[in-house]
Every structure is written in structure tokens, then in C-alpha cells.
Design an enzyme around this catalytic site. Sequence first.
Site, short mmCIF file in Angstrom:
data_model
loop_
_atom_site.label_atom_id
_atom_site.label_comp_id
_atom_site.label_asym_id
_atom_site.label_seq_id
_atom_site.Cartn_x
_atom_site.Cartn_y
_atom_site.Cartn_z
N GLU A 46 5.64 2.80 3.23
CA GLU A 46 5.88 3.83 4.24
C GLU A 46 7.36 4.17 4.30
O GLU A 46 8.22 3.31 4.24
CB GLU A 46 5.40 3.35 5.61
CG GLU A 46 3.89 3.29 5.71
CD GLU A 46 3.41 3.37 7.14
OE1 GLU A 46 2.83 4.39 7.50
OE2 GLU A 46 3.65 2.41 7.89
N GLY A 47 7.65 5.47 4.43
CA GLY A 47 9.02 5.93 4.52
C GLY A 47 9.68 5.94 3.15
O GLY A 47 9.10 5.59 2.14
N GLY A 48 10.92 6.38 3.11
CA GLY A 48 11.68 6.37 1.87
C GLY A 48 11.12 7.34 0.85
O GLY A 48 10.47 8.32 1.16
N ASN A 51 6.45 7.35 -0.31
CA ASN A 51 5.32 7.47 0.60
C ASN A 51 4.20 8.29 -0.03
O ASN A 51 3.31 8.78 0.65
CB ASN A 51 5.75 8.09 1.94
CG ASN A 51 6.36 9.47 1.76
OD1 ASN A 51 6.50 9.94 0.64
ND2 ASN A 51 6.71 10.09 2.86
N VAL A 53 2.43 6.95 -2.70
CA VAL A 53 1.73 5.96 -3.51
C VAL A 53 0.68 5.27 -2.64
O VAL A 53 0.99 4.77 -1.56
CB VAL A 53 2.71 4.91 -4.08
CG1 VAL A 53 1.96 3.89 -4.92
CG2 VAL A 53 3.78 5.60 -4.92
N LYS A 66 -0.83 7.85 -7.32
CA LYS A 66 0.48 8.42 -7.04
C LYS A 66 0.36 9.94 -7.07
O LYS A 66 -0.12 10.51 -8.05
CB LYS A 66 1.52 7.95 -8.07
CG LYS A 66 2.90 8.54 -7.81
CD LYS A 66 3.94 8.02 -8.79
CE LYS A 66 5.30 8.62 -8.48
NZ LYS A 66 6.34 8.14 -9.41
N ASP A 153 15.94 6.07 -14.20
CA ASP A 153 16.09 5.64 -12.81
C ASP A 153 15.81 4.14 -12.69
O ASP A 153 15.00 3.71 -11.86
CB ASP A 153 15.15 6.43 -11.91
CG ASP A 153 15.50 6.30 -10.43
OD1 ASP A 153 16.64 5.89 -10.12
OD2 ASP A 153 14.64 6.60 -9.58
#
Length: 299
Positions: A46-48, A51, A53, A66, A153
Site C-alpha cells: 500500500e502506498g508508494g 500500489n 501489485v 501487476k 532501476d
Amino acid sequence: MSRPEQQFKKVLKNPQAQYAVYPTVKVERISTTEHSYFIATKPMFEGGRRNNVFLGQQIRQSVVFKYVSKKEIPGNEVIVMKALQDTPGIIKLIEYTENAMYYILIIEYIPNSVDLLHYHYFKKLEENEAKKIMFQLILIIQNIYEKGFIHGDIKDENLIIDIKQKMIKVIDFGSAVRLNEDHPQYNMFGTWEYVCPEFYYYGYYYQLPLTVWTIGMVAVNLFRFRAENFYLNDILKGENYIPDHISETGKQFITDCLTINENKRLSFKGLVSHPWFKGLKKEIQPISELGVDYKNVIT
């Protein structure tokens, strides 16, 4: 309620269902040309940035969904994951579908795993464990390189570790691009906190020195608590980022990766032969071959 849906709800009630998936979450059904799935409507994270996935299930095998916005990324993640399908240490793409707004990636689910950021949330890793994790990461990244891609990344959050077996896999290929090592890159697709200094100084970077830099950042952060994660600004401010309690070869590896001048930074091909990794086997054993039985995920 069908029997498969009942079984999936049992998974969600299991405390090992991970992260933010709770017993009260609603379940929806998604069908592709090949299979029918049940999917939890509450994100795993949750968040970031993650969210999008979700945990799902097909028959008796748990999977991860996803959602990738078509506005943000034009299908690159699917292309890269299909090209890397047989590469050891890469999270597997089972299949994918799409709707008007999203590409929907259906990805393998690794039980008893957590991302590396949460793995060292409350502890600094011992050097031997951190060294083995870093060596695995380097071998995986070099496998990606040999297939003609750069992940783009590399960071703690994009590495998952099997807690019992200490094996890692690389996830999230949303920033991955074709290898173009001889030409400067002017667009940065990865996480800004892990950006190499030359991009700030000159407005461009080369793919392999950037990769070496991000590997060094991951190595530093394994020896820190999550809340103490170290970033480029800390280095540019002159703060000491070398852990005091590790060996001289470990300190040298980090220094070699995080050299400000990219021309003096450790070479990409020199990563695996660094003295810090002396004696480690140059092989990656897939988690799926180390005793993970997907049929036993449901109890």
C-alpha cells in the site's frame, strides 16, 4: 461461491499471505485466453510506487498481478520479461492480458519471500550474508546484460529474497531498456535517489557505470537499517558511507562502485572478479528448484 474462490480466500486468511493483503479483502475474477484467475482487490504494497501489485490465484497456484498503465509505459515491461523468460534469477512472467487502460502482468509468486528493503528493515546484515546477496545480484544483472538489456532501476525494493533459502530474484522491469552501452543516455527512468552523479553534473550517463553505481548503493544499504538508507546527496555532502565493521575488501568494493568519477569506477565486467567475492561459486540456482512446491501454498 465456487470452490477455487473459497480456496483463494483461505490463502488470504493465512498470515503468510504477505504485506497488506488481509482476510476481509474482496475477490474478483479475471479471465485471459488461457486461464481464469481470482485476484484480491487490495494491493500487496500500500502506498508508494507499488500500489499496482496484487495477489491472485489460478487453480492451486498463487500468482501476482501487476497493472501497468498504458499511458505511462507502452508495453516495454512485457517485451523485456518475455525476452528474459529463461534467465536465472528473474521473476517469471506467466502470461499477460490487457484492457483499455492497463497491461495486466500475471507473474510468479514466491512464497516466504520479501523485498530486500523490508528484509533489512530492523537489522543490519552480517557481512557474509550481504556479500552472498550482492554476488547473486551481480550474476543476475550480468545475465540480463548478456541478453541485451539493462534493468535500469536496481534498488532494494526491486529485489526479493526467499527468507529461508537466502536466494534472490530481480523484479519490476518497468524501467528496463535495450543495451546501448557505447552511447550516452539523456533520459533517466529509474529511481532518482539512486541516480549516478554524472547525470546531475552533465545531464547524461552511460548504462554500465550507472549500473555499477546502483549496485554500490544497494551494498551500502544492506549494512544499514531501512530508515538510514543512503543516497547520492549524502555522498556529495561528504558523509562517511563506508561501514566500519566490515572487511577491507568489502569496504574497497563499495568504494570502487561509488567513485564519483565514472571513469575511475569499477568496471561492469570487473564486478564479479572483485576480491570481496573470492571463493564464491559463479552460479545461480533458481528458487523454484530449491524445494518450493506451489501446490502446498494453499492449506
